[in-house]
Design a protein around this motif. Structure first.
Motif, mmCIF file in Angstrom:
data_model
loop_
_atom_site.group_PDB
_atom_site.id
_atom_site.type_symbol
_atom_site.label_atom_id
_atom_site.label_comp_id
_atom_site.label_asym_id
_atom_site.label_seq_id
_atom_site.Cartn_x
_atom_site.Cartn_y
_atom_site.Cartn_z
ATOM 1 N N GLY A 198 -21.513 -6.382 25.598
ATOM 2 C CA GLY A 198 -22.950 -6.552 25.447
ATOM 3 C C GLY A 198 -23.284 -6.926 24.026
ATOM 4 N N ASP A 199 -24.297 -7.772 23.851
ATOM 5 C CA ASP A 199 -24.730 -8.219 22.531
ATOM 6 C C ASP A 199 -23.587 -8.850 21.741
ATOM 7 N N GLY A 200 -22.713 -9.589 22.439
ATOM 8 C CA GLY A 200 -21.621 -10.281 21.763
ATOM 9 C C GLY A 200 -20.459 -9.409 21.371
ATOM 10 N N VAL A 201 -20.465 -8.148 21.793
ATOM 11 C CA VAL A 201 -19.401 -7.202 21.440
ATOM 12 C C VAL A 201 -18.658 -6.781 22.708
ATOM 13 N N LYS A 202 -17.331 -6.772 22.646
ATOM 14 C CA LYS A 202 -16.520 -6.349 23.782
ATOM 15 C C LYS A 202 -15.486 -5.329 23.315
ATOM 16 N N THR A 203 -15.403 -4.218 24.053
ATOM 17 C CA THR A 203 -14.430 -3.165 23.741
ATOM 18 C C THR A 203 -13.789 -2.690 25.032
ATOM 19 N N ALA A 204 -12.480 -2.534 25.021
ATOM 20 C CA ALA A 204 -11.755 -1.947 26.142
ATOM 21 C C ALA A 204 -11.197 -0.602 25.681
ATOM 22 N N THR A 205 -11.582 0.456 26.370
ATOM 23 C CA THR A 205 -11.106 1.803 26.052
ATOM 24 C C THR A 205 -10.143 2.225 27.143
ATOM 25 N N TYR A 206 -8.953 2.665 26.742
ATOM 26 C CA TYR A 206 -7.876 2.921 27.688
ATOM 27 C C TYR A 206 -7.630 4.418 27.869
ATOM 28 N N TYR A 207 -7.468 4.802 29.141
ATOM 29 C CA TYR A 207 -7.194 6.191 29.510
ATOM 30 C C TYR A 207 -5.938 6.241 30.369
ATOM 31 N N ASP A 208 -5.334 7.422 30.423
ATOM 32 C CA ASP A 208 -4.212 7.593 31.352
ATOM 33 C C ASP A 208 -4.765 7.583 32.774
ATOM 34 N N PRO A 209 -3.899 7.515 33.809
ATOM 35 C CA PRO A 209 -4.399 7.413 35.181
ATOM 36 C C PRO A 209 -5.323 8.550 35.604
ATOM 37 N N SER A 210 -5.242 9.715 34.957
ATOM 38 C CA SER A 210 -6.143 10.820 35.307
ATOM 39 C C SER A 210 -7.546 10.607 34.760
ATOM 40 N N GLY A 211 -7.691 9.749 33.748
ATOM 41 C CA GLY A 211 -8.973 9.552 33.084
ATOM 42 C C GLY A 211 -9.293 10.595 32.031
ATOM 43 N N ARG A 212 -8.424 11.582 31.854
ATOM 44 C CA ARG A 212 -8.718 12.681 30.924
ATOM 45 C C ARG A 212 -8.142 12.472 29.538
ATOM 46 N N ALA A 213 -7.126 11.626 29.409
ATOM 47 C CA ALA A 213 -6.460 11.428 28.119
ATOM 48 C C ALA A 213 -6.793 10.053 27.556
ATOM 49 N N LEU A 214 -7.305 10.014 26.341
ATOM 50 C CA LEU A 214 -7.638 8.771 25.660
ATOM 51 C C LEU A 214 -6.372 8.202 25.017
ATOM 52 N N LEU A 215 -5.959 7.006 25.465
ATOM 53 C CA LEU A 215 -4.752 6.376 24.941
ATOM 54 C C LEU A 215 -5.041 5.490 23.740
ATOM 55 N N GLY A 216 -6.231 4.910 23.715
ATOM 56 C CA GLY A 216 -6.579 4.029 22.609
ATOM 57 C C GLY A 216 -7.660 3.056 23.006
ATOM 58 N N SER A 217 -7.826 2.020 22.191
ATOM 59 C CA SER A 217 -8.878 1.041 22.455
ATOM 60 C C SER A 217 -8.532 -0.292 21.814
ATOM 61 N N VAL A 218 -9.168 -1.333 22.321
ATOM 62 C CA VAL A 218 -9.073 -2.672 21.727
ATOM 63 C C VAL A 218 -10.492 -3.179 21.499
ATOM 64 N N GLN A 219 -10.791 -3.523 20.252
ATOM 65 C CA GLN A 219 -12.070 -4.143 19.923
ATOM 66 C C GLN A 219 -11.836 -5.632 19.726
ATOM 67 N N ARG A 237 2.532 1.856 28.880
ATOM 68 C CA ARG A 237 2.021 2.859 29.812
ATOM 69 C C ARG A 237 1.075 2.258 30.839
ATOM 70 N N ASP A 238 1.106 2.822 32.046
ATOM 71 C CA ASP A 238 0.065 2.518 33.023
ATOM 72 C C ASP A 238 -1.239 3.132 32.527
ATOM 73 N N ALA A 239 -2.315 2.395 32.680
ATOM 74 C CA ALA A 239 -3.588 2.872 32.141
ATOM 75 C C ALA A 239 -4.736 2.354 32.986
ATOM 76 N N ILE A 240 -5.898 2.952 32.745
ATOM 77 C CA ILE A 240 -7.152 2.469 33.313
ATOM 78 C C ILE A 240 -8.075 2.158 32.144
ATOM 79 N N ALA A 241 -8.617 0.950 32.151
ATOM 80 C CA ALA A 241 -9.470 0.512 31.052
ATOM 81 C C ALA A 241 -10.934 0.527 31.469
ATOM 82 N N VAL A 242 -11.769 1.020 30.579
ATOM 83 C CA VAL A 242 -13.221 0.910 30.727
ATOM 84 C C VAL A 242 -13.644 -0.183 29.756
ATOM 85 N N VAL A 243 -13.999 -1.333 30.303
ATOM 86 C CA VAL A 243 -14.308 -2.509 29.489
ATOM 87 C C VAL A 243 -15.821 -2.640 29.379
ATOM 88 N N SER A 244 -16.313 -2.588 28.158
ATOM 89 C CA SER A 244 -17.750 -2.641 27.897
ATOM 90 C C SER A 244 -18.069 -3.885 27.080
#
Length: 214
Positions: free
Chosen positions: A64-85, A55-62
């Motif tokens: 800090g403190d040695g921890v990285k997480t990418a949270t993925y949403y659909d193009p609208s930003g309203r639907a949570l598709l998943g995450s990668v830790q 799927r096409d997605a938009i990731a919010v990549v956070s």
């Protein structure tokens, strides 16, 4: 025409000619603009356009403190598709390699529209993959699920040591009397402020405090 009547007539004419106030756009509050980058507390956040599975997605990549997480949403930003830790660097993990991936087949999703006072629920189901052993596990969405849309607000935050107004943010509340939270979402940025409560006492506040690019 006497002066009071003339003043009233002019006031009515100007009111009729003035453009109507624009109503807030609930869906727009959750939009995410690729290229935006900011800091919130100890976390550095950037918004990027990516693929998540098929799927096409938009990731919010956070990170800090040695921890990285990418949270993925659909193009609208309203639907949570998943995450990668990713691996936790401070614990000897490889911060460039995925450690846990969660994908939702049934996506938790905010509605496309809502009026102040509206109540709605979020739910979702999917699968978690642990990459070091390839194990999979069925999961249910475990975030807050019962929301109230408080209304549209012009939110002012101290950004880069200067007051910055985010017009037309969406203010939401979730939870119950024992465990609750408040959220503010701004178009293009997504969530810009979050307050977690234990009972009536604020337990944690996280908010955007520095913008790198927008």
């Amino acid at each position: 025409m006497n002066l009071p009547r003339l003043t009233l007539a002019l006031s009515l004419a100007l009111a009729a000619a003035a453009p109507a106030a624009q109503a807030g756009d609930f869906a727009a509050c959750f939009s995410l603009k690729p290229g935006v980058a900011y800091d919130a507390g100890r976390d550095s956040v950037r918004i990027v356009r990516e693929r998540f599975g098929e799927r096409d997605a938009i990731a919010v990549v956070s990170s800090g403190d040695g921890v990285k997480t990418a949270t993925y949403y659909d193009p609208s930003g309203r639907a949570l598709l998943g995450s990668v830790q990713y691996g936790i660097a401070d614990w000897g993990g490889d911060a460039s390699k995925p450690a846990i991936t969660e994908r939702y087949a049934q996506t938790p999703q905010f509605p496309a529209s809502a009026k102040p006072g509206a109540k709605f629920r979020l739910s979702g189901a999917g699968q978690r993959i642990t990459h070091n052993d390839g194990a999979t596990q069925d999961i249910q969405y475990d975030g807050f699920d019962d929301y109230v849309f408080v209304g549209f607000e012009d939110l002012e935050l101290p950004v880069d040591f200067e007051p910055r107004k985010f017009p037309g943010t969406c203010h939401l509340k979730a939870g119950d009397a024992e465990n609750s939270a408040e959220f503010w979402y701004a178009p293009g940025f997504g969530r810009v402020k979050f307050v977690r409560y234990m009972g009536k006492e604020p337990l944690m506040t996280l908010q955007l405090d520095s913008i790198k690019s927008e």
